[in-house]
Design a protein around this motif. Structure first.
Motif, short mmCIF file in Angstrom:
data_model
loop_
_atom_site.label_atom_id
_atom_site.label_comp_id
_atom_site.label_asym_id
_atom_site.label_seq_id
_atom_site.Cartn_x
_atom_site.Cartn_y
_atom_site.Cartn_z
N GLY A 162 -4.46 7.81 4.91
CA GLY A 162 -4.38 7.42 3.50
C GLY A 162 -5.37 6.30 3.20
O GLY A 162 -6.00 6.28 2.14
N LYS A 163 -5.50 5.39 4.14
CA LYS A 163 -6.47 4.29 3.92
C LYS A 163 -7.89 4.87 3.84
O LYS A 163 -8.67 4.49 2.96
N ALA A 164 -8.18 5.83 4.73
CA ALA A 164 -9.51 6.45 4.72
C ALA A 164 -9.75 7.15 3.38
O ALA A 164 -10.87 7.12 2.84
N ALA A 165 -8.70 7.75 2.82
CA ALA A 165 -8.86 8.45 1.54
C ALA A 165 -9.20 7.46 0.42
O ALA A 165 -10.00 7.76 -0.47
N ASN A 166 -8.63 6.28 0.49
CA ASN A 166 -8.94 5.26 -0.52
C ASN A 166 -10.38 4.76 -0.38
O ASN A 166 -11.04 4.45 -1.37
N LYS A 167 -10.84 4.69 0.88
CA LYS A 167 -12.22 4.26 1.11
C LYS A 167 -13.17 5.30 0.50
O LYS A 167 -14.12 4.95 -0.22
N ALA A 168 -12.87 6.57 0.73
CA ALA A 168 -13.72 7.64 0.19
C ALA A 168 -13.71 7.59 -1.34
O ALA A 168 -14.75 7.73 -1.99
N ALA A 169 -12.52 7.33 -1.91
CA ALA A 169 -12.40 7.32 -3.37
C ALA A 169 -13.19 6.16 -3.98
O ALA A 169 -13.87 6.32 -4.99
N LEU A 170 -13.12 4.98 -3.34
CA LEU A 170 -13.85 3.83 -3.88
C LEU A 170 -15.36 4.05 -3.79
O LEU A 170 -16.11 3.73 -4.71
N ARG A 171 -15.78 4.64 -2.64
CA ARG A 171 -17.21 4.92 -2.49
C ARG A 171 -17.70 5.84 -3.61
O ARG A 171 -18.76 5.64 -4.17
N PRO A 192 0.81 -1.23 0.00
CA PRO A 192 0.00 0.00 0.00
C PRO A 192 0.84 1.28 0.00
O PRO A 192 0.34 2.34 -0.37
N SER A 193 2.12 1.19 0.38
CA SER A 193 2.91 2.43 0.43
C SER A 193 3.51 2.79 -0.93
O SER A 193 4.07 3.88 -1.07
N THR A 194 3.40 1.88 -1.91
CA THR A 194 3.92 2.21 -3.25
C THR A 194 2.89 1.92 -4.35
O THR A 194 3.18 2.18 -5.52
N ASP A 195 1.76 1.38 -3.98
CA ASP A 195 0.79 0.87 -4.97
C ASP A 195 0.27 1.99 -5.88
O ASP A 195 -0.43 2.90 -5.44
N ARG A 196 0.61 1.88 -7.17
CA ARG A 196 0.25 2.99 -8.07
C ARG A 196 -1.23 2.95 -8.48
O ARG A 196 -1.72 3.90 -9.10
N LEU A 221 -3.56 2.97 -6.29
CA LEU A 221 -4.32 3.61 -5.22
C LEU A 221 -4.39 5.12 -5.40
O LEU A 221 -3.48 5.75 -5.94
N LYS A 222 -5.46 5.68 -4.92
CA LYS A 222 -5.64 7.13 -4.94
C LYS A 222 -4.55 7.78 -4.08
O LYS A 222 -3.92 8.75 -4.47
N VAL A 223 -4.35 7.19 -2.91
CA VAL A 223 -3.34 7.71 -1.99
C VAL A 223 -2.57 6.52 -1.44
O VAL A 223 -3.17 5.54 -1.01
N GLN A 224 -1.25 6.58 -1.46
CA GLN A 224 -0.46 5.51 -0.85
C GLN A 224 -0.46 5.71 0.67
O GLN A 224 -0.56 6.84 1.15
N TYR A 225 -0.33 4.63 1.40
CA TYR A 225 -0.37 4.77 2.87
C TYR A 225 0.40 3.62 3.51
O TYR A 225 0.79 2.66 2.83
N ASN A 226 0.61 3.77 4.82
CA ASN A 226 1.27 2.69 5.56
C ASN A 226 0.65 2.58 6.94
O ASN A 226 -0.27 3.36 7.27
#
Ligand code: ADP
Length: 503
Positions: free
Chosen positions: A286-295, A269-273, A275-280
């Motif tokens: 960053g994980k929350a931002a990906n959840k928002a993006a998928l929704r 997840p810290s390099t995954d291209r 994803l909207k936002v990489q996170y660790n």
């Protein structure tokens, strides 16, 4: 660890029907590239041999070119030319075999599911060995996988060893005993195997009917036989062996279960291209931002960021517990969560059933079913989800629970096969707290799954701090190939040492 170029570095050739990301159907593909890369890192020379499928992702191969050689291989009484392509996938050298055969075996717009699959892969097994033989390579280990390349083992010992090509030892990995590759005995002759010699109960004849069985042949003929988790290795010694339990018992000394790893470069997840936002693990924003993006992407409700999102990414086949997956969708709706399923089925009735469920929830902004294969979307779902369900009836290893943990999605799984070796119940006081990483249930029924889901939802909503620690712990568990590759390295070395001692 072996250093490149030293005598302890082995030459290992994997012969397989899949490899991620160039030709992927399921976990087998991940194993070929993940294990291959880990062995290469340990200083071994690793090469992969694949069919040249018309539908493979050629953009994932660098320096793809045709070699200036034609390898001829035997099939049904004739010799056929094979065009050999080379290229690099994930840093690994790959040979792609393109048969010049009128049946166009690998130009079918799909990997499997053709009426002549047995023919396609007996052809490929023979051509792959021919390639190694004609190249003059001194291979130490030939590692074949699943029924599609199981023919390599008897072919090697009954045909090629007689030609003096016998430096290698054969390792066979069965990734799923459900698929054994059976056919009328006479079909073995297509690739030059001796039917009379092999159609015997102690060789390739199936244990319960008169056909021949490719996986049985590989168990009998390989020097090393593995499967993909220790628990599954136990299960297949009884009913899980789907008729091959007695064969495995006879050959138990060369059989073991090694838990697969995951490719931690691809799944990071810290390099995954994708994803909207990489996170660790230290930055869950960053994980929350990906959840928002998928929704947003899937048009799901987004008013409550903390509304739990349950993910499921799977082939929709009976093994995966389709009735329990269906139940999990309804249970999530009942518990007030959101559910995203990414899956597709080779079984038309199952595909239709899930299309029906997708339609049913079409106007519900908490449930989405995406019924196709989509690698990019799979990354986004791992990242966006809070929980991940794997309610399999049986599961040789299972990779999705490990990938989910790496992305901070807490697994809810049935205790079977590799799930039993990688997920440990958060509420089970008989195991040390530090290894507890998910929620498990035993019986393959709705009640068992419901109670595991309720416990997970409870923890998520009532104890957010405890949940956060669980997520962070899961993200830092080492699921890399390193440990498992060392186990393969060890058994390869032992087999090679035995061979050299005999020589
Ligand atoms: P199996 O090999 O039985 O299919 P595994 O859990 O070992 O199951 O491996 C499944 C792999 O395939 C994982 O990498 C998962 O992300 C991927 N996968 C499964 N279904 C899909 C899909 N519909 N779209 C994208 N990736 C998928």
């Amino acid at each position: 660890m072996a250093l490149p170029g030293t005598s302890s570095g082995l030459h290992i050739a994997h012969i397989a029907a899949e490899m991620a990301p160039v030709a992927k159907v399921g976990g087998l593909a991940d194993v070929i590239s993940g294990l291959g890369k880990a062995l290469q890192k340990k200083g071994h020379l690793v090469e992969i041999i694949l069919p040249k499928y018309d539908c493979m992702q050629v953009d994932q191969v660098s320096n793809l070119k045709v070699l200036d050689v034609l390898v001829q291989s035997y099939f049904e009484g004739n010799m056929f030319n094979n065009k050999i392509w080379t290229g690099t996938v994930e840093g690994l050298p790959v040979y792609f075999i393109e048969p010049q055969h009128p049946a166009m075996f690998f130009s079918r717009a799909q990997y499997y599911g053709e009426h002549d699959d047995f023919k396609r892969f007996t052809y490929f097994s023979r051509a792959a060995l021919e390639l190694l033989y004609q190249s003059g390579k001194k291979v130490d280990i030939i590692h074949c996988h699943d029924w599609q390349t199981a023919f390599v083992a008897p072919l090697y010992w009954d045909v090629y060893a007689n030609l003096g090509f016998n430096s290698a030892r054969i390792c066979f990995t069965c990734h799923n005993f459900e698929y054994q590759g059976t056919a009328p005995a006479r079909d073995l002759a297509w690739c030059g195997l001796d039917v009379e010699h092999l159609d015997r109960p102690d060789r390739m004849r199936d244990n319960s009917h008169g056909r021949i069985n490719a996986v049985k042949g590989a168990i009998v003929y390989s020097n090393i036989v593995t499967t993909v988790s220790p628990t599954y290795a136990l299960e297949v010694r009884s009913e899980g062996g789907r008729g091959l339990q007695d064969t495995l018992k006879v050959h138990s000394r060369k059989f073991l279960g090694i838990l697969n790893g995951i490719d931690t470069d691809t799944w990071n997840p810290s390099t995954d291209r994708y994803l909207k936002v990489q996170y660790n693990a230290k930055d869950l924003q960053g994980k929350a931002a990906n959840k928002a993006a998928l929704r947003e992407q899937l048009n799901l409700a987004s008013a409550y960021p903390s509304q739990p999102l349950v993910g499921c990414i799977t082939r929709l086949v009976a093994q995966k517990g389709v009735h329990l997956i269906r139940h999990a969708i309804y249970k999530t709706a009942e518990l007030g969560g959101q559910f995203v399923l990414l899956g597709s089925s080779p079984v038309p009735e199952i595909q239709r059933e899930f299309e029906g469920i997708a339609d049913h929830f079409q106007n519900n902004n908490n449930i989405r079913l995406i019924l196709k294969y989509d690698d990019a979307l799979s990354h986004c779902i791992y990242a966006a989800s809070d929980m991940f369900i794997v309610p399999s009836i049986f599961e040789p290893c299972g990779l999705t629970q490990m990938i989910a943990m790496r992305y901070g999605s807490v697994p809810i799984v049935r205790k079977t096969g590799g799930l039993n070796d990688s997920v440990f119940d958060f509420d089970d006081e008989t195991i040390p707290m530090e290894v507890r990483n998910g929620f498990t249930f035993v019986k393959a029924d709705e009640q068992g799954l419901s109670s595991a889901m309720e416990r997970a939802f409870n923890c998520y909503t009532r104890k957010p701090e405890v949940w956060k620690q669980l997520v962070q712990k899961d993200m830092t568990i080492d699921f890399s190939w390193d440990t498992s590759a060392s186990q393969y390295e060890d058994i390869y070395q032992k087999a090679v040492a035995r061979a050299r001692a005999v020589a």
